[in-house]
Scaffold this active site. Sequence first.
Site, PDB file in Angstrom:
ATOM      1  N   ALA A  17      -4.199  -5.307   3.546  1.00 18.30           N
ATOM      2  CA  ALA A  17      -3.446  -5.286   4.797  1.00 18.30           C
ATOM      3  C   ALA A  17      -4.466  -5.022   5.907  1.00 18.30           C
ATOM      4  O   ALA A  17      -4.699  -3.878   6.292  1.00 18.30           O
ATOM      5  CB  ALA A  17      -2.389  -4.192   4.746  1.00 18.30           C
ATOM      6  N   GLY A  28      -4.604   2.368  11.702  1.00 12.39           N
ATOM      7  CA  GLY A  28      -4.528   1.954  10.293  1.00 12.39           C
ATOM      8  C   GLY A  28      -3.118   1.569   9.927  1.00 12.39           C
ATOM      9  O   GLY A  28      -2.273   1.362  10.794  1.00 12.39           O
ATOM     10  N   ASN A  29      -2.847   1.447   8.655  1.00  8.93           N
ATOM     11  CA  ASN A  29      -1.481   1.151   8.205  1.00  8.93           C
ATOM     12  C   ASN A  29      -1.223   1.836   6.870  1.00  8.93           C
ATOM     13  O   ASN A  29      -2.115   2.465   6.305  1.00  8.93           O
ATOM     14  CB  ASN A  29      -1.250  -0.364   8.131  1.00  8.93           C
ATOM     15  CG  ASN A  29      -2.205  -1.026   7.160  1.00  8.93           C
ATOM     16  OD1 ASN A  29      -2.171  -0.767   5.960  1.00  8.93           O
ATOM     17  ND2 ASN A  29      -3.093  -1.873   7.685  1.00  8.93           N
ATOM     18  N   HIS A  30       0.009   1.698   6.384  1.00  8.81           N
ATOM     19  CA  HIS A  30       0.418   2.472   5.197  1.00  8.81           C
ATOM     20  C   HIS A  30       0.080   1.815   3.863  1.00  8.81           C
ATOM     21  O   HIS A  30       0.548   2.258   2.834  1.00  8.81           O
ATOM     22  CB  HIS A  30       1.924   2.729   5.247  1.00  8.81           C
ATOM     23  CG  HIS A  30       2.330   3.649   6.353  1.00  8.81           C
ATOM     24  ND1 HIS A  30       1.899   4.947   6.426  1.00  8.81           N
ATOM     25  CD2 HIS A  30       3.105   3.441   7.444  1.00  8.81           C
ATOM     26  CE1 HIS A  30       2.397   5.519   7.501  1.00  8.81           C
ATOM     27  NE2 HIS A  30       3.124   4.630   8.150  1.00  8.81           N
ATOM     28  N   SER A  31      -0.696   0.750   3.863  1.00  5.00           N
ATOM     29  CA  SER A  31      -0.995   0.079   2.587  1.00  5.00           C
ATOM     30  C   SER A  31      -1.653   1.068   1.619  1.00  5.00           C
ATOM     31  O   SER A  31      -2.571   1.794   1.981  1.00  5.00           O
ATOM     32  CB  SER A  31      -1.929  -1.106   2.844  1.00  5.00           C
ATOM     33  OG  SER A  31      -2.415  -1.575   1.611  1.00  5.00           O
TER      34      SER A  31
END
Length: 403
Positions: free
Chosen positions: A280, A212-215
Amino acid sequence: MSVFRGKKILLGITAGIAAYKTASLVRLFIKLDAEVKVIMTPASKDFITPLTLSTLSKNPVNSAFYAKEDENEMWNNHVELGLWADYMLIAPATANTLSKMANGTCNNLLLATYLSAKCPVYFAPAMDLDMYIHPSTKESLNKLQSFGNIMIPATSGELASGLVGEGRMAEPQDIVTFIEKDILNKLPLRGKKLLLTTGPTYEAIDPVRFIGNHSSGKMGFAIANVAANLGAEVFLICGPSHQQIQHNLVHRIDVVSAEEMYTAAHKYFKDVDIAILAAAVADYRPKNVATSKIKKKDSTLDIALEPTKDILASLGKIKENQFLVGFALETNNELENAKSKLERKNLDAIVLNSLQDKGAGFASNTNKITFIDKTLAEKPFELKSKAAVAVDIINEILNRISL
Ligand code: CTP
């Protein structure tokens, strides 16, 4: 959410018997979370006391150009009051005040404020039936409407004189409903549909792990809020995010993976007027998702990744009349990369964030953008709150779509 929430309403009261109903009117606006200030003509104080209205509105009531407070004369600044208001309502509006408004007479605080107000002005006439149909009154009503002031027509019924006919001030609840409908009908995105993607996507590795990502989704939620407040029906397709939104025009569609976001975006895209893809989205996902938890071993673990579908590019391919906006988060050659993305993905505009700008990025409450349209014209903005950036983005889109 009420259209009056956080709005500043200036209520002007003139000397008609219907003035007694303004207590309810103030209460109704306050209940809808509006801020209310009252101005009275001197004669209207014979019909309802300033104390009642200041108590209900939680603000001092002004009726003269000067007020004596502790023996110090205070100047009631009509220009400031006129500029303070988001909406001005004159109710009841007597034949006398209507005529003065129509002719620019300015011999009390209410009239001076009316002449200074730049906001929409509503007026609710109230008078006896013969006064209401007198050609002179009709002329005032027509003249005021030709100035762009909005009339809340008087209704028929028993009048203070005992006569029955047209001239009763509309009931407080009807006045509120009238203004509410008028505001809604004039919203620039009324009747428009908007698709928004926001947040990250999670791509499963096994039943308990993901890429995943930090969005945070904050930017997309801010845009959804601004668009809905301007009347748009918003389909907010949202990856895993803690953000909340309560708005009757926002439909939240929760998804987890890029594939789910792709399917949801395609479901709504054909019916919308505007699509803004702020999510994102993970560019890669594990090629094979383990069906049970991957156990720890001493050797290294390689996970083969395959590209996800590019949702934005796929919408660019099937785009008809939709105004399609993408986001570009870049670290270097920002303008060049964003412009090439705009062209490659067949967009109408792209919002560029540079990670080199302090305060721009995923988790923060601020952002700094450059808006680039199809002509490749660039419009850089200052660092602002995400809420203010959302207003800029929607304004740039509004300037470029036919409504
Ligand atoms: N986007 C998308 N689907 C993807 C990847 C990106 O819809 N699978 C959208 C994003 O929502 C954003 C835009 O494409 O509006 C740009 O995303 P970005 O990650 O900056 O660009 P990429 O096309 O993925 O290119 P790169 O990562 O190489 O910069």
